[in-house]
Design a protein around this motif. Structure first.
Motif, mmCIF file in Angstrom:
data_model
loop_
_atom_site.group_PDB
_atom_site.id
_atom_site.type_symbol
_atom_site.label_atom_id
_atom_site.label_comp_id
_atom_site.label_asym_id
_atom_site.label_seq_id
_atom_site.Cartn_x
_atom_site.Cartn_y
_atom_site.Cartn_z
ATOM 1 N N LEU A 46 -7.385 -6.026 4.744
ATOM 2 C CA LEU A 46 -5.945 -5.809 4.816
ATOM 3 C C LEU A 46 -5.209 -6.438 3.635
ATOM 4 N N LEU A 47 -5.749 -7.505 3.081
ATOM 5 C CA LEU A 47 -5.147 -8.104 1.886
ATOM 6 C C LEU A 47 -5.259 -7.180 0.680
ATOM 7 N N ARG A 48 -6.279 -6.321 0.659
ATOM 8 C CA ARG A 48 -6.485 -5.337 -0.414
ATOM 9 C C ARG A 48 -6.593 -6.000 -1.785
ATOM 10 N N PRO A 49 -7.468 -6.991 -1.935
ATOM 11 C CA PRO A 49 -7.684 -7.568 -3.260
ATOM 12 C C PRO A 49 -8.514 -6.635 -4.122
ATOM 13 N N ASP A 50 -8.726 -7.034 -5.372
ATOM 14 C CA ASP A 50 -9.614 -6.256 -6.244
ATOM 15 C C ASP A 50 -11.062 -6.406 -5.817
ATOM 16 N N SER A 51 -11.452 -7.632 -5.451
ATOM 17 C CA SER A 51 -12.845 -7.910 -5.097
ATOM 18 C C SER A 51 -12.906 -8.848 -3.903
ATOM 19 N N VAL A 52 -13.980 -8.731 -3.138
ATOM 20 C CA VAL A 52 -14.269 -9.631 -2.029
ATOM 21 C C VAL A 52 -15.661 -10.210 -2.243
ATOM 22 N N ASN A 96 0.577 -7.074 5.340
ATOM 23 C CA ASN A 96 -0.370 -6.184 6.018
ATOM 24 C C ASN A 96 -1.086 -6.906 7.153
ATOM 25 N N VAL A 97 -1.548 -8.124 6.860
ATOM 26 C CA VAL A 97 -2.265 -8.902 7.874
ATOM 27 C C VAL A 97 -1.345 -9.206 9.052
ATOM 28 N N MET A 98 -0.097 -9.562 8.766
ATOM 29 C CA MET A 98 0.843 -9.886 9.840
ATOM 30 C C MET A 98 1.183 -8.660 10.673
ATOM 31 N N VAL A 99 1.298 -7.506 10.029
ATOM 32 C CA VAL A 99 1.521 -6.260 10.774
ATOM 33 C C VAL A 99 0.323 -5.968 11.669
ATOM 34 N N ASP A 100 -0.877 -6.092 11.131
ATOM 35 C CA ASP A 100 -2.098 -5.823 11.886
ATOM 36 C C ASP A 100 -2.223 -6.742 13.095
ATOM 37 N N ARG A 101 -1.755 -7.971 12.953
ATOM 38 C CA ARG A 101 -1.824 -8.947 14.053
ATOM 39 C C ARG A 101 -0.655 -8.820 15.021
ATOM 40 N N GLY A 102 0.222 -7.863 14.795
ATOM 41 C CA GLY A 102 1.353 -7.673 15.679
ATOM 42 C C GLY A 102 2.486 -8.646 15.469
ATOM 43 N N MET A 103 2.481 -9.364 14.330
ATOM 44 C CA MET A 103 3.526 -10.345 14.069
ATOM 45 C C MET A 103 4.771 -9.707 13.456
ATOM 46 N N LEU A 104 4.589 -8.638 12.705
ATOM 47 C CA LEU A 104 5.695 -7.930 12.075
ATOM 48 C C LEU A 104 5.639 -6.457 12.473
ATOM 49 N N PRO A 105 6.778 -5.800 12.553
ATOM 50 C CA PRO A 105 6.778 -4.364 12.865
ATOM 51 C C PRO A 105 6.343 -3.557 11.644
ATOM 52 N N ARG A 131 3.821 -0.519 9.567
ATOM 53 C CA ARG A 131 2.430 -0.139 9.341
ATOM 54 C C ARG A 131 1.950 -0.784 8.052
ATOM 55 N N PRO A 132 0.653 -1.112 7.963
ATOM 56 C CA PRO A 132 0.146 -1.728 6.735
ATOM 57 C C PRO A 132 0.351 -0.830 5.519
ATOM 58 N N ASP A 133 0.628 -1.457 4.387
ATOM 59 C CA ASP A 133 0.794 -0.764 3.105
ATOM 60 C C ASP A 133 -0.551 -0.819 2.380
ATOM 61 N N LEU A 134 -1.264 0.288 2.388
ATOM 62 C CA LEU A 134 -2.617 0.327 1.834
ATOM 63 C C LEU A 134 -2.658 1.057 0.493
ATOM 64 N N ARG A 135 -1.591 0.895 -0.299
ATOM 65 C CA ARG A 135 -1.553 1.595 -1.589
ATOM 66 C C ARG A 135 -2.619 1.068 -2.556
ATOM 67 N N ASP A 136 -2.998 -0.211 -2.430
ATOM 68 C CA ASP A 136 -4.023 -0.761 -3.318
ATOM 69 C C ASP A 136 -5.392 -0.279 -2.882
ATOM 70 N N PRO A 137 -6.300 -0.021 -3.826
ATOM 71 C CA PRO A 137 -7.625 0.503 -3.465
ATOM 72 C C PRO A 137 -8.411 -0.478 -2.606
ATOM 73 N N ALA A 138 -9.353 0.053 -1.849
ATOM 74 C CA ALA A 138 -10.263 -0.816 -1.103
ATOM 75 C C ALA A 138 -11.015 -1.707 -2.086
ATOM 76 N N PRO A 139 -11.278 -2.952 -1.728
ATOM 77 C CA PRO A 139 -11.877 -3.889 -2.680
ATOM 78 C C PRO A 139 -13.346 -3.614 -2.952
ATOM 79 N N PHE A 140 -13.779 -4.064 -4.130
ATOM 80 C CA PHE A 140 -15.198 -4.104 -4.467
ATOM 81 C C PHE A 140 -15.836 -5.264 -3.713
ATOM 82 N N LEU A 141 -17.015 -5.028 -3.127
ATOM 83 C CA LEU A 141 -17.705 -6.064 -2.365
ATOM 84 C C LEU A 141 -18.895 -6.611 -3.147
ATOM 85 N N GLY A 142 -19.027 -7.936 -3.133
ATOM 86 C CA GLY A 142 -20.178 -8.573 -3.759
ATOM 87 C C GLY A 142 -20.638 -9.755 -2.941
#
Length: 386
Positions: A216-222, A268-277, A279-290
């Motif tokens: 949900l943070l949508r970083p470049d890499s994880v 995004n994380v706060m929306v997913d947890r129901g803390m904020l009204p 929908r998550p903003d997923l404009r950033d690409p899914a991160p690269f995993l390593g």
């Protein structure tokens, strides 16, 4: 001199006042007194969410004394929402030269309206008070200028109080016992690369629950890894509290683009947890995993000329950097030892032998950490992060 003479000269009342003041000072506790305030905000010895009102509260937690008998004060903002929900702990500045996370927190707490919040946000924009004051990565609490890495000293034991060890261990233990313990259902610890280097948006995770936060943070890499003993994230995870470390760029700046990136992901994380009204903003690409970090170090001292960029994919044998002597003549060429993605760079060209110049992130299927997270294991010390 007879006491009557003191009275005649009007001295006795002054002496009595001075003696009373001295006795009160001697009897005063070392930590915060009720009613203490700094710039209008109350000073407390520990964070007690149950005693705070609904809405937005700014306060200081006095962690310990410094070497001239004054206090170390850590700023905390607590936002209690109008509706029940989880407790979200958001921290920054445990390394005193890493500032973007502080910018993220300052903007986030300004933007959040308690009336639209479910649950409680506990935001700490500056864990390492002496390090921030001295612009040092470490806890620089002594007159000799030396210090320890607080993000290796956080206790695992939820009953630790921070009353033993040197000043740095006490300070880290009291961050744990006075601010963190009992105040988090999940957490994000914000960092940057330290002085002389830079990161992309880069998240460390250890568990499936942490991986969910990272997505949900949508970083470049994880970077999926087992963790480091004494780090904020990993000691929370060791106590079954989902947490991640989020690296946002380079040291000693407020980078507007990185701050906005961090804000977008945290919302995004706060929306997913129901803390904020919303929908998550997923404009950033899914991160690269390593799950494997490889540091490419310089074998020689000199001036590093880096030839790659953050998030660039490189192949084994590609030139990453050239190190020159003072006359600009090459003395070492650094090449990629494997196919990988660039996950960190040195930004200061002055390079000592053994300095990391480029950090690479890759996937190794033979390692125990899977794309969903790592198998349960005690966190271990590691030279590759946090």
């Amino acid at each position: 001199m007879p006491i009557a003479l003191f009275r005649r000269r009007g001295i006795a009342p002054r002496i009595g006042t001075m003696l009373l003041g001295t006795l009160l000072a001697m009897a005063a506790p070392a930590m915060a007194d009720p009613g203490d305030r700094i710039d209008g905000s109350p000073v407390v010895e520990r964070l007690d969410l149950a005693r705070l009102p609904a809405g937005k509260t700014r306060l200081w937690v006095r962690i310990d004394d410094n070497d001239v008998g004054q206090g170390y004060f850590v700023p905390v903002v607590v936002i209690k929402g109008a509706k029940p929900g989880p407790r979200f702990l958001l921290t920054a500045g445990i390394h005193g030269d890493e500032l973007n996370g502080i910018g993220v927190i300052q903007q986030l707490v300004e933007d959040i309206d308690p009336a639209t919040l479910s649950g409680t946000l506990i935001a700490v924009p500056g864990l390492n008070a002496p390090g921030l004051r001295n612009s040092t990565r470490a806890f620089t609490g002594g007159h000799n200028g030396g210090g320890d890495n607080l993000n290796r000293l956080i206790p695992r034991d939820i009953h630790a109080h921070g009353d033993e060890g040197n000043a740095a261990k006490r300070y880290a233990g009291r961050l744990w016992s006075r601010i963190i313990v009992g105040n988090a259902d999940f957490a994000i610890d914000l960092h940057t690369q330290s002085r002389g280097g830079t990161y992309p948006a880069y998240v460390f995770v250890a568990t499936p629950a942490a991986r969910r936060i990272a997505d949900l943070l949508r970083p470049d890499s994880v970077y999926i890894q087992t963790g480091i003993d004494g780090a904020v994230e990993d000691m929370l995870v060791a106590n079954d509290i989902p947490a991640v470390t989020y690296e946002l760029g380079g040291a000693e700046v407020f980078d507007g683009a990185m701050i906005e990136r961090g804000l977008r992901g945290i919302r995004n994380v706060m929306v997913d947890r129901g803390m904020l009204p919303g929908r998550p903003d997923l404009r950033d690409p899914a991160p690269f995993l390593g799950n494997l970090v490889t540091n490419v170090d310089s074998p020689r001292g000199g001036w590093a000329q880096v030839r790659v960029k953050l998030n660039q994919f490189v192949k084994k044998g590609d030139v990453l950097a050239v190190v020159t002597d003072p006359f600009g003549r090459p003395v070492a060429t650094l090449t990629a030892p494997l196919d990988a993605r660039v996950a960190g760079l040195g930004t200061d060209p002055r390079t000592q032998p053994g300095d990391m110049v480029v950090r690479l992130l890759s996937w190794d299927a033979s390692l125990p950490c899977l794309r969903t997270g790592c198998p349960p294991a005690p966190p271990k010390r590691d030279a590759n992060g946090k």
